[in-house]
Design a protein around this motif. Structure first.
Motif: not given
Length: 64
Positions: A49-51
């Motif tokens: 995931v990026s965030s």
């Protein structure tokens, strides 16, 4: 749903969170068995995931 404790994994080079996902809770046994059968062989889920958003539960409501 009650708050969950967050699990950590540690290695010599890093420490990271282990996310929790509730699929079903409080259902009849037949429903839980059907859900389990449907997920068998599909877990664990692996993703990057990026965030993320960190949510907390105060016993009444979830908040960021």
């Amino acid at each position: 749903m009650p708050p969950r404790r967050v699990a950590f994994h540690s290695s010599p080079s890093r420490r990271f969170l282990v996310p929790h996902l509730t699929i079903a809770q409080g259902q009849d046994d037949a429903v839980l068995e059907e859900v389990e059968a449907g997920l068998r062989g599909r877990l664990p889920v692996t993703a990057r995931v990026s965030s993320v958003d960190l949510m907390g539960h105060d016993g009444t409501r979830w908040q960021q």
